[in-house]
Design a protein around this motif. Sequence first.
Motif, PDB file in Angstrom:
ATOM      1  N   TRP A  14       0.832  -1.200   0.000  1.00 24.16           N
ATOM      2  CA  TRP A  14       0.000   0.000   0.000  1.00 24.16           C
ATOM      3  C   TRP A  14       0.869   1.253   0.000  1.00 24.16           C
ATOM      4  N   TYR A  15       1.937   1.217   0.777  1.00 26.77           N
ATOM      5  CA  TYR A  15       2.841   2.367   0.839  1.00 26.77           C
ATOM      6  C   TYR A  15       3.490   2.626  -0.510  1.00 26.77           C
ATOM      7  N   ILE A  16       3.926   1.572  -1.176  1.00 26.23           N
ATOM      8  CA  ILE A  16       4.552   1.715  -2.492  1.00 26.23           C
ATOM      9  C   ILE A  16       3.533   2.225  -3.507  1.00 26.23           C
ATOM     10  N   SER A  17       2.312   1.709  -3.454  1.00 21.78           N
ATOM     11  CA  SER A  17       1.264   2.178  -4.371  1.00 21.78           C
ATOM     12  C   SER A  17       0.955   3.652  -4.146  1.00 21.78           C
ATOM     13  N   PHE A  18       0.892   4.056  -2.886  1.00 19.60           N
ATOM     14  CA  PHE A  18       0.639   5.462  -2.571  1.00 19.60           C
ATOM     15  C   PHE A  18       1.785   6.342  -3.042  1.00 19.60           C
ATOM     16  N   GLU A  20       3.734   5.784  -5.563  1.00 17.12           N
ATOM     17  CA  GLU A  20       3.659   5.876  -7.021  1.00 17.12           C
ATOM     18  C   GLU A  20       2.522   6.786  -7.463  1.00 17.12           C
ATOM     19  N   LEU A  21       1.462   6.850  -6.684  1.00 19.50           N
ATOM     20  CA  LEU A  21       0.289   7.645  -7.037  1.00 19.50           C
ATOM     21  C   LEU A  21       0.477   9.126  -6.730  1.00 19.50           C
ATOM     22  N   THR A  22       1.296   9.457  -5.769  1.00 20.78           N
ATOM     23  CA  THR A  22       1.431  10.823  -5.281  1.00 20.78           C
ATOM     24  C   THR A  22       1.759  11.845  -6.377  1.00 20.78           C
ATOM     25  N   PRO A  23       2.738  11.622  -7.253  1.00 24.20           N
ATOM     26  CA  PRO A  23       3.010  12.634  -8.292  1.00 24.20           C
ATOM     27  C   PRO A  23       1.812  12.892  -9.206  1.00 24.20           C
ATOM     28  N   ARG A  24       1.116  11.823  -9.587  1.00 23.41           N
ATOM     29  CA  ARG A  24      -0.054  12.007 -10.446  1.00 23.41           C
ATOM     30  C   ARG A  24      -1.165  12.735  -9.711  1.00 23.41           C
ATOM     31  N   LEU A  25      -1.300  12.464  -8.438  1.00 20.00           N
ATOM     32  CA  LEU A  25      -2.313  13.137  -7.627  1.00 20.00           C
ATOM     33  C   LEU A  25      -2.019  14.629  -7.521  1.00 20.00           C
ATOM     34  N   ILE A  26      -0.769  14.978  -7.302  1.00 22.31           N
ATOM     35  CA  ILE A  26      -0.382  16.387  -7.207  1.00 22.31           C
ATOM     36  C   ILE A  26      -0.609  17.094  -8.535  1.00 22.31           C
TER      37      ILE A  26
END
Length: 59
Positions: A14-18, A20-26
């Motif tokens: 979950w931490y790795i998925s989050f 990876e998602l963070t730049p796209r979310l920003i």
Amino acid sequence: MEYLHTVYAVLQRWYISFAELTPRLIVGILVFLFFLTTSTYLSRWSVKLFHRLFPKTKK
């Protein structure tokens, strides 16, 4: 102990998925804010232009 290892592995995924998602979310939040502010200014500008072209509608 196998149970703790499984829970740790799931949390790590979950931490790795989050991460990876963070730049796209920003980027998504920045694009949303850009369009939100742009639409606000374009709306104000179009209302002013409309009232200049049609002065009787200023009521």
